[in-house]
Design a protein around this motif. Structure first.
Motif, mmCIF file in Angstrom:
data_model
loop_
_atom_site.group_PDB
_atom_site.id
_atom_site.type_symbol
_atom_site.label_atom_id
_atom_site.label_comp_id
_atom_site.label_asym_id
_atom_site.label_seq_id
_atom_site.Cartn_x
_atom_site.Cartn_y
_atom_site.Cartn_z
ATOM 1 N N VAL A 92 0.846 -1.204 0.000
ATOM 2 C CA VAL A 92 0.000 0.000 0.000
ATOM 3 C C VAL A 92 0.881 1.255 0.000
ATOM 4 N N VAL A 119 -4.096 -6.893 -0.727
ATOM 5 C CA VAL A 119 -4.586 -5.510 -0.623
ATOM 6 C C VAL A 119 -5.929 -5.429 -1.355
ATOM 7 N N VAL A 123 -8.942 -0.378 -2.125
ATOM 8 C CA VAL A 123 -7.777 0.419 -1.701
ATOM 9 C C VAL A 123 -6.928 0.764 -2.923
ATOM 10 N N ALA A 126 -8.674 3.396 -5.043
ATOM 11 C CA ALA A 126 -8.666 4.745 -4.452
ATOM 12 C C ALA A 126 -7.310 5.414 -4.678
ATOM 13 N N ILE A 127 -6.261 4.623 -4.544
ATOM 14 C CA ILE A 127 -4.922 5.194 -4.773
ATOM 15 C C ILE A 127 -4.779 5.549 -6.244
ATOM 16 N N VAL A 133 -10.440 8.912 0.679
ATOM 17 C CA VAL A 133 -10.195 7.653 1.388
ATOM 18 C C VAL A 133 -11.332 7.281 2.326
ATOM 19 N N LEU A 136 -12.496 3.610 3.430
ATOM 20 C CA LEU A 136 -11.418 2.606 3.406
ATOM 21 C C LEU A 136 -11.005 2.260 4.843
ATOM 22 N N GLU A 140 -4.940 1.772 6.004
ATOM 23 C CA GLU A 140 -4.619 2.059 4.605
ATOM 24 C C GLU A 140 -4.910 3.526 4.284
ATOM 25 N N ALA A 141 -6.038 4.031 4.804
ATOM 26 C CA ALA A 141 -6.397 5.425 4.542
ATOM 27 C C ALA A 141 -5.314 6.364 5.061
ATOM 28 N N ILE A 144 -2.268 6.348 2.774
ATOM 29 C CA ILE A 144 -2.559 7.052 1.516
ATOM 30 C C ILE A 144 -2.525 8.568 1.730
#
Lengths: 206, 206
Positions: A92, A119, A123, A126-127, A133, A136, A140-141, A144
């Protein structure tokens, strides 16, 4: 078709067919012993699992600076194996960095690894598409947001930092930031030498 | 006035008074032997000349990841001492990187070093104010353009690359790019932890 399709692939005019970058091909015989050992290890990357991209990638760039490349290799192994960060979270962080650096190469090499490490697709999407985010998972949020601010905006707000600190603690946050900074460094070098995707790879970053 | 002026200095609310960053202070006694040795070396930076900023800078961040920090230290020494790049050109590359990364800390630490190494004021000013490089010496102009494109635009044109290659050759260009990428990495880490200037330093980046 194999070889013919290869030859027919359109590459930028200043990209070398063998290195798939702006760098000239290496002659194995002309290398120092140190560089030749690294060269040979990179020539069979998938077997040894030593470098995702083999000679046509960061390894093939650093082998030209063998002393420095060795330090970079050790640093990378440390960040990936010895920090206690989970493989999924590592991916991530790498994807968030690759996205902010606009590194097609780093992204396309790592998106499949990220999927393989579990992953979630939400996720990755979104990236990739730089969407908010919200919704999420918190961990992970946070990674990011950190990448977006540190790399994209070059300023990390107190709120984002405090959120990451609360989730990871100082030691793990340091590991994560070092990991992101290290992949940002690699992305920059790939950009200068215009490292291209390997034959047959489909670009995965819009 | 000394201590009172120090205490009175306005710092962001989440910056620690001792580390001058978002990181908490280190307790020397709690460090591993490896980290303690690095900590002690950084506590007398000017004497040993080991790190420009001592504990309140990149060294004080990496000492928290001693194994990784040792690799980063070796990589930095290699880039600064063993590549054959001149001290003045090294400082031009660092300033161009610091400017593109918007790193007040890196810039303010290195502008005086650059002047000391004989980098012309016109070069420093062009980097600082992001003015066109026309009229500057070719070598410095090339490094500045490279940093602007690699870091600012995340894309290096064929023309800029060809110009740099003609001036430096492949081996020296690699050293330069590695140097810039390494200082970009450091700038990113300084940004995340919001490392502040030292007491008494005047910010030199607009």
């Amino acid at each position: 078709m194999g070889d013919q399709a290869k030859e027919g692939r359109a590459l930028p005019a200043d990209v070398n067919r063998e290195t798939l970058s702006r760098l000239s091909p290496l002659s194995r015989d002309a290398l120092s012993d140190e560089a030749r050992a690294a060269f040979d290890a990179l020539s069979r990357p998938r077997a040894g699992g030593k470098a995702l991209a083999g000679l046509q990638g960061p390894g093939g760039i650093w082998v030209r600076m063998p002393k420095f490349g060795k330090l970079m290799g050790e640093a990378n192994r440390y960040l990936r194996r010895d920090t206690g960060l989970s493989p999924a979270l590592i991916e991530v962080a790498i994807l968030a960095t690759a996205r902010e650096m606009n590194s097609q190469f780093e992204w396309t090499m790592h998106e499949p690894v990220a999927r393989n490490e579990g992953v979630p697709a939400a996720v990755i999407d979104a990236i990739k598409h730089r969407t908010p985010v919200a919704g999420l998972p918190q961990t992970e949020a946070s990674v990011i947001e950190l990448a977006r601010e540190a790399i994209g905006r070059r300023k990390v707000t107190s709120e984002t930092y405090a959120g990451a600190l609360a989730l990871f603690g100082e030691a793990e946050l340091l590991n994560l930031v070092a990991l992101m900074a290290s992949y940002a460094m690699t992305a920059m070098v790939l950009t200068v030498f215009d490292q291209q995707l390997h034959d047959g790879q489909t670009p995965l970053l819009p």
